[in-house]
Write a protein that holds these residues in place. Structure first.
Motif: not given
Length: 243
Positions: A18-23, A32-37, A47-52
């Motif tokens: 699974l390839h996921a982005l956390i904004a 923290l959420l990205a590391d947990a996944l 992890a990514i900034h919502p504007s990006d």
């Protein structure tokens, strides 16, 4: 390296499933959420900034996006971002994180294209379960969120009260206010856009609720949905029916 060695190396280091982005609302929460996944579900999570987010989605193959509903100090910013993502990439799986799982927040989350709605009050283990279920094509909602949806459905006026020609029994001004409310806009925003006072907006909504037989914005949204009224792409005014 021989072909057998390359095959063995790939087998020993398979690509993440699974390839996921956390904004989320801030960098710490996103990481923290990205590391947990990454640790617990062996995902390729970033992890990514919502504007990006939209820019990255345009150049990377992503399966799932987690979006905080409250971003950039905007209570509805995450819903708008999720809606944009859903319209641009309709096959992309979206999970929305909510500070409060109110009736309106839950309905707006699913209406924005989310396949999973998760409360920040829940433990990280449940978040991981949510991601796993959504990644498999299931819809995820916790007990409180499911209760909100069921209550909204129970309170929808029965189809028998609908008029034969499917026209809404509203004045033009009432419909304009209802149209904005159905998009999830606050009374303050509606007042500003229509050049009205917040008190006047409340009065229009109360009158519309009474005419339609609903008691909240959530019931209003479901009522309009079952009648085929959608406000993502609003019909030209000439096609609308008023009394």
């Amino acid at each position: 390296m021989s072909s057998e060695e390359r095959v063995l190396k790939i087998a020993q280091h398979p690509s993440p499933a699974l390839h996921a982005l956390i904004a989320d609302r801030d960098s710490m929460s996103s990481h923290l959420l990205a590391d947990a996944l990454v640790r617990n579900r062996k995902c390729d999570a970033t992890a990514i900034h919502p504007s990006d987010l939209m820019e990255v989605l345009a150049v990377r193959e992503i399966d799932l996006v987690v979006i905080g509903a409250e971003i950039n100090s905007d209570a509805s910013g995450g819903f708008d971002l999720a809606d944009t993502v859903c319209r641009t990439y309709p096959d992309l799986m979206i999970v929305l994180l909510l500070n409060e799982t109110t009736h309106e927040a839950v309905v707006n989350a699913f209406r924005s294209g989310a396949r999973g709605v998760f409360s920040r009050q829940k433990p990280i283990g449940e978040f991981l379960d949510c991601i796993e279920h959504v990644s498999k094509g299931y819809i995820w909602a916790g007990r409180e969120e499911t209760t909100s949806l069921l209550e909204a459905f129970r309170n929808i006026p029965a189809p028998s009260v609908l008029t034969a020609d499917n026209a809404l029994p509203l004045t033009k001004r009432e419909f304009e206010v209802v149209q904005c409310a159905a998009k999830g806009k606050t009374n303050k925003t509606i007042a500003s856009e229509l050049g009205l006072s917040e008190h006047t907006v409340k009065n229009y909504l109360f009158r519309a609720f009474d005419k339609l037989g609903v008691s909240s914005r959530v019931e209003l949204l479901f009522y309009l949905t079952i009648r085929g009224h959608t406000f993502g792409a609003v019909k030209p005014e000439a096609d609308l029916r008023f009394e």
